[in-house]
Design a protein around this motif. Structure first.
Motif, PDB file in Angstrom:
ATOM      1  N   MET A  60      32.065  18.943  16.183  1.00  0.00           N
ATOM      2  CA  MET A  60      31.432  20.241  16.305  1.00  0.00           C
ATOM      3  C   MET A  60      31.359  20.671  17.762  1.00  0.00           C
ATOM      4  SD  MET A  60      30.017  22.646  14.615  1.00  0.00           S
ATOM      5  CE  MET A  60      28.971  24.022  14.855  1.00  0.00           C
ATOM      6  N   GLU A  61      30.993  19.712  18.635  1.00  0.00           N
ATOM      7  CA  GLU A  61      30.866  20.047  20.047  1.00  0.00           C
ATOM      8  C   GLU A  61      32.213  20.384  20.663  1.00  0.00           C
ATOM      9  OE1 GLU A  61      28.702  17.320  22.445  1.00  0.00           O
ATOM     10  OE2 GLU A  61      27.186  17.027  20.925  1.00  0.00           O
ATOM     11  N   VAL A  62      33.252  19.684  20.253  1.00  0.00           N
ATOM     12  CA  VAL A  62      34.575  19.936  20.791  1.00  0.00           C
ATOM     13  C   VAL A  62      35.031  21.336  20.395  1.00  0.00           C
ATOM     14  CG1 VAL A  62      36.992  19.215  20.703  1.00  0.00           C
ATOM     15  CG2 VAL A  62      35.179  17.496  20.784  1.00  0.00           C
ATOM     16  N   THR A  63      34.776  21.733  19.178  1.00  0.00           N
ATOM     17  CA  THR A  63      35.174  23.048  18.702  1.00  0.00           C
ATOM     18  C   THR A  63      34.408  24.132  19.439  1.00  0.00           C
ATOM     19  OG1 THR A  63      35.417  22.029  16.515  1.00  0.00           O
ATOM     20  CG2 THR A  63      35.558  24.402  16.637  1.00  0.00           C
ATOM     21  N   LEU A  84      35.776  24.299  22.929  1.00  0.00           N
ATOM     22  CA  LEU A  84      37.093  24.916  22.904  1.00  0.00           C
ATOM     23  C   LEU A  84      36.993  26.434  22.748  1.00  0.00           C
ATOM     24  CD1 LEU A  84      40.125  24.339  22.958  1.00  0.00           C
ATOM     25  CD2 LEU A  84      40.050  24.157  20.467  1.00  0.00           C
ATOM     26  N   VAL A  85      36.087  26.896  21.930  1.00  0.00           N
ATOM     27  CA  VAL A  85      35.877  28.336  21.741  1.00  0.00           C
ATOM     28  C   VAL A  85      35.361  28.965  23.031  1.00  0.00           C
ATOM     29  CG1 VAL A  85      34.471  30.062  20.526  1.00  0.00           C
ATOM     30  CG2 VAL A  85      35.544  28.207  19.248  1.00  0.00           C
ATOM     31  N   ALA A  86      34.455  28.318  23.704  1.00  0.00           N
ATOM     32  CA  ALA A  86      33.909  28.839  24.953  1.00  0.00           C
ATOM     33  C   ALA A  86      34.989  28.905  26.035  1.00  0.00           C
ATOM     34  CB  ALA A  86      32.742  27.975  25.422  1.00  0.00           C
ATOM     35  N   VAL A  87      35.813  27.869  26.146  1.00  0.00           N
ATOM     36  CA  VAL A  87      36.890  27.861  27.134  1.00  0.00           C
ATOM     37  C   VAL A  87      37.919  28.931  26.807  1.00  0.00           C
ATOM     38  CG1 VAL A  87      38.834  26.495  28.017  1.00  0.00           C
ATOM     39  CG2 VAL A  87      36.568  25.452  27.792  1.00  0.00           C
ATOM     40  N   THR A  88      38.263  29.073  25.540  1.00  0.00           N
ATOM     41  CA  THR A  88      39.220  30.091  25.117  1.00  0.00           C
ATOM     42  C   THR A  88      38.683  31.481  25.421  1.00  0.00           C
ATOM     43  OG1 THR A  88      39.970  28.630  23.342  1.00  0.00           O
ATOM     44  CG2 THR A  88      40.574  30.956  23.179  1.00  0.00           C
TER      45      THR A  88
END
Length: 93
Positions: free
Chosen positions: A1-4, A7-11
């Motif tokens: 969950m944290e990785v996703t 990843l959304v924040a970086v994207t």
């Protein structure tokens, strides 16, 4: 969950950064070059667009040359008051 979520924040951050970079590039390079091309197609001549400094180096050089010469009473004054503008008018009409 944290990785996703990470990843959304970086994207999202990359999208915002690319969007801002595109706006800056469009306003500082693409739009002036397009305008320059359109003016040349209409037959208007002029100096090419230069990023950041434009004609300032040439303006200062001409102003420095004019300041080094004395102004006589019989001389034409526009070349002494606005040397760059006088030069551009002589050069491009």
């Amino acid at each position: 969950m944290e990785v996703t979520l990470h990843l959304v924040a970086v994207t999202f951050g990359l999208i915002v950064l690319v969007s801002y970079a595109w706006k800056v590039m469009n306003s500082m390079w693409l739009r002036p070059k397009k305008l320059e091309r359109l003016l040349r197609e209409q037959g208007l001549k002029g100096n090419p667009y230069r990023l950041y400094y434009g004609d300032t180096k040439e303006m200062f050089k001409l102003f420095k040359e004019v300041k080094s010469k004395p102004l006589n009473v019989s001389d034409d004054t526009p070349p002494y008051i606005l040397p760059f503008h006088h030069h551009i008018i002589k050069k491009y009409g």
